[in-house]
Scaffold this active site. Structure first.
Site, PDB file in Angstrom:
ATOM      1  N   ASP A 146       0.850  -1.191   0.000  1.00  0.00           N
ATOM      2  CA  ASP A 146       0.000   0.000   0.000  1.00  0.00           C
ATOM      3  C   ASP A 146       0.892   1.250   0.000  1.00  0.00           C
ATOM      4  OD1 ASP A 146      -2.157   1.776   0.606  1.00  0.00           O
ATOM      5  OD2 ASP A 146      -1.800   1.493   2.756  1.00  0.00           O
ATOM      6  N   ASP A 169      -0.263   4.879   0.955  1.00  0.00           N
ATOM      7  CA  ASP A 169      -0.507   5.834   2.037  1.00  0.00           C
ATOM      8  C   ASP A 169      -0.326   5.172   3.392  1.00  0.00           C
ATOM      9  OD1 ASP A 169      -1.010   7.977   0.332  1.00  0.00           O
ATOM     10  OD2 ASP A 169      -3.093   7.391   0.081  1.00  0.00           O
ATOM     11  N   LYS A 185      -8.612  -4.099  -3.671  1.00  0.00           N
ATOM     12  CA  LYS A 185      -7.335  -4.805  -3.548  1.00  0.00           C
ATOM     13  C   LYS A 185      -7.506  -6.320  -3.482  1.00  0.00           C
ATOM     14  CE  LYS A 185      -5.103  -0.838  -1.426  1.00  0.00           C
ATOM     15  NZ  LYS A 185      -4.243  -0.306  -0.366  1.00  0.00           N
ATOM     16  N   ASP A 211      -1.980  -0.569   6.096  1.00  0.00           N
ATOM     17  CA  ASP A 211      -2.327  -0.096   7.439  1.00  0.00           C
ATOM     18  C   ASP A 211      -3.819  -0.154   7.741  1.00  0.00           C
ATOM     19  OD1 ASP A 211      -2.467   1.991   5.407  1.00  0.00           O
ATOM     20  OD2 ASP A 211      -3.130   3.294   7.035  1.00  0.00           O
TER      21      ASP A 211
HETATM   22 MG   LIG Z   1      -2.874   3.056   3.637  1.00  0.00          MG
END
Ligand SMILES: [Mg+2]
Length: 193
Positions: free
Chosen positions: A11, A13, A131, A142
């Protein structure tokens, strides 16, 4: 399906870009009269939880600013870790969900990856709204809960954040320790296959 090399999805961010820090910095710049809490102090994925109407409006406006995603700082050690994985014969792909409310988010993300992680990584960047459709053995992310139309092929390695402490399982706290966090997931998958 023949698996030649393990695939690790990452990922953008938070694992690679200091998104929340960028959001706090820009919100304080644009709205100095409004209180904005420090990055890393929210304990819920929903960043508008507990905000009053003005705070909520400020943060949502900043998230939609053109170019917001270009100004983010990269996460320490992440670039080195990605290239180490490539050197160790792991197929690394970035896997990110661009905001549909920010008009330049998708293109800014690609330009940002190019600037901070290099063209080799940009060529391995997948932008998707789901995803679970992307194949891999591990996804470093996260977000506490990742949902989509598929049962994911990957095992999530949670990228440590204040708002995901309740999530059990594999966890990456510092990119310097990527081998300890990610390799066990890949080995388990190889045995299962
Ligand atoms: Mg993220």
């Amino acid at each position: 399906m023949t698996l030649t090399k393990p695939i690790v999805l990452v990922d953008i961010d938070r694992p690679l870009a200091m998104w929340e820090e960028g959001l706090v910095k820009r919100t304080r710049l644009e709205y100095p009269e409004i209180f904005t809490g420090d990055a890393g102090t929210r304990h819920d994925w929903d960043l508008t939880l507990g905000l009053d109407a003005n705070q909520k409006d400020a943060v949502l406006t900043v998230m939609q600013l053109e170019g917001f995603y270009l100004d983010l700082e990269p996460v320490a050690g992440a670039r080195e870790a990605l290239y180490e994985m490539l050197e160790e014969d792991i197929e690394v792909f970035l896997c990110s969900t661009p905001s549909l409310n920010n008009p330049t988010c998708a293109s800014d993300k690609l330009a940002w990856v190019d600037a901070h992680y290099g063209r080799e990584i940009t060529q391995r960047t997948i932008l998707t709204q789901d995803k679970t459709l992307v194949y891999g053995q591990a996804l470093v992310d996260d977000k506490p809960v990742l949902k989509g139309v598929m049962i994911p092929s990957w095992t999530q390695v949670i990228f440590d954040s204040a708002y995901n402490q309740h999530v059990a399982g594999h966890r990456l706290i510092d990119w310097a320790d990527w081998r300890d966090a990610i390799l066990p997931v890949l080995h388990l998958d190889r045995i299962a296959a």
